[in-house]
Design a protein around this motif. Structure first.
Motif, PDB file in Angstrom:
ATOM      1  N   ASP A 151       7.910  -0.400  91.349  1.00 58.15           N
ATOM      2  CA  ASP A 151       8.273  -0.523  89.936  1.00 58.15           C
ATOM      3  C   ASP A 151       7.721  -1.794  89.299  1.00 58.15           C
ATOM      4  O   ASP A 151       7.362  -1.793  88.112  1.00 58.15           O
ATOM      5  N   GLY A 152       7.638  -2.880  90.058  1.00 61.73           N
ATOM      6  CA  GLY A 152       7.108  -4.128  89.518  1.00 61.73           C
ATOM      7  C   GLY A 152       5.655  -3.988  89.095  1.00 61.73           C
ATOM      8  O   GLY A 152       5.245  -4.520  88.055  1.00 61.73           O
ATOM      9  N   ILE A 158      -5.886   0.410  77.837  1.00 62.85           N
ATOM     10  CA  ILE A 158      -5.528   0.525  79.253  1.00 62.85           C
ATOM     11  C   ILE A 158      -4.888  -0.778  79.722  1.00 62.85           C
ATOM     12  O   ILE A 158      -5.408  -1.860  79.455  1.00 62.85           O
ATOM     13  N   GLY A 159      -3.773  -0.659  80.429  1.00 59.47           N
ATOM     14  CA  GLY A 159      -3.135  -1.799  81.078  1.00 59.47           C
ATOM     15  C   GLY A 159      -3.232  -1.631  82.582  1.00 59.47           C
ATOM     16  O   GLY A 159      -2.912  -0.570  83.108  1.00 59.47           O
ATOM     17  N   ILE A 160      -3.688  -2.652  83.273  1.00 59.37           N
ATOM     18  CA  ILE A 160      -3.878  -2.588  84.721  1.00 59.37           C
ATOM     19  C   ILE A 160      -2.906  -3.559  85.391  1.00 59.37           C
ATOM     20  O   ILE A 160      -2.874  -4.739  85.061  1.00 59.37           O
ATOM     21  N   ILE A 194      -9.011  -3.197  77.319  1.00 62.50           N
ATOM     22  CA  ILE A 194      -8.429  -3.135  78.659  1.00 62.50           C
ATOM     23  C   ILE A 194      -7.885  -4.509  78.999  1.00 62.50           C
ATOM     24  O   ILE A 194      -8.551  -5.517  78.770  1.00 62.50           O
ATOM     25  N   ALA A 195      -6.657  -4.561  79.529  1.00 69.41           N
ATOM     26  CA  ALA A 195      -6.059  -5.825  79.946  1.00 69.41           C
ATOM     27  C   ALA A 195      -5.548  -5.688  81.371  1.00 69.41           C
ATOM     28  O   ALA A 195      -5.078  -4.629  81.769  1.00 69.41           O
ATOM     29  N   THR A 196      -5.640  -6.755  82.117  1.00 72.73           N
ATOM     30  CA  THR A 196      -5.108  -6.772  83.479  1.00 72.73           C
ATOM     31  C   THR A 196      -3.985  -7.791  83.569  1.00 72.73           C
ATOM     32  O   THR A 196      -4.015  -8.826  82.907  1.00 72.73           O
ATOM     33  N   ALA A 197      -2.980  -7.463  84.366  1.00 72.60           N
ATOM     34  CA  ALA A 197      -1.908  -8.415  84.639  1.00 72.60           C
ATOM     35  C   ALA A 197      -2.464  -9.490  85.564  1.00 72.60           C
ATOM     36  O   ALA A 197      -3.364  -9.221  86.362  1.00 72.60           O
ATOM     37  N   ALA A 257       1.653  -3.281  84.629  1.00 72.47           N
ATOM     38  CA  ALA A 257       0.653  -2.468  83.929  1.00 72.47           C
ATOM     39  C   ALA A 257       1.142  -2.149  82.521  1.00 72.47           C
ATOM     40  O   ALA A 257       0.368  -2.201  81.553  1.00 72.47           O
ATOM     41  N   ASP A 258       2.408  -1.829  82.387  1.00 70.59           N
ATOM     42  CA  ASP A 258       2.989  -1.534  81.081  1.00 70.59           C
ATOM     43  C   ASP A 258       2.921  -2.761  80.173  1.00 70.59           C
ATOM     44  O   ASP A 258       2.568  -2.662  78.998  1.00 70.59           O
ATOM     45  N   SER A 259       3.233  -3.927  80.719  1.00 73.54           N
ATOM     46  CA  SER A 259       3.161  -5.165  79.949  1.00 73.54           C
ATOM     47  C   SER A 259       1.724  -5.452  79.501  1.00 73.54           C
ATOM     48  O   SER A 259       1.493  -5.852  78.356  1.00 73.54           O
TER      49      SER A 259
END
Length: 79
Positions: free
Chosen positions: A39-40, A25-27, A60-63, A45-47
């Protein structure tokens, strides 16, 4: 996080087979400046998701939080 934990601990049963699942999961985050163009936040989240996948998956990673031009910090997307 509960969904990810459930996926990891409860195998999927398909006929006679038992399939173990993993979850990456990307947050992303958002600021008030992104209301008209989110979009940003999706790109963040995609990154974060690709960061998880490149480091072995099943995590799980968070920006990092953003700071807008108004000095306000961003908030984690909940959905």
């Amino acid at each position: 996080m509960r969904i990810a934990q459930a996926l990891r601990t409860d195998p999927l049963h398909y006929g006679q087979d038992e399939i173990e699942l993993s979850c990456s999961i990307g947050i992303g985050t958002w600021s008030s400046e992104m209301i008209e163009n989110p979009d940003g936040a999706f790109a963040e989240a995609d990154s974060a998701l690709y960061s998880v996948k490149s480091n072995g998956r099943n995590a799980i990673a968070t920006a990092p939080p953003l700071v807008g031009s108004d000095g306000a910090t961003s908030h984690v997307l909940k959905s």
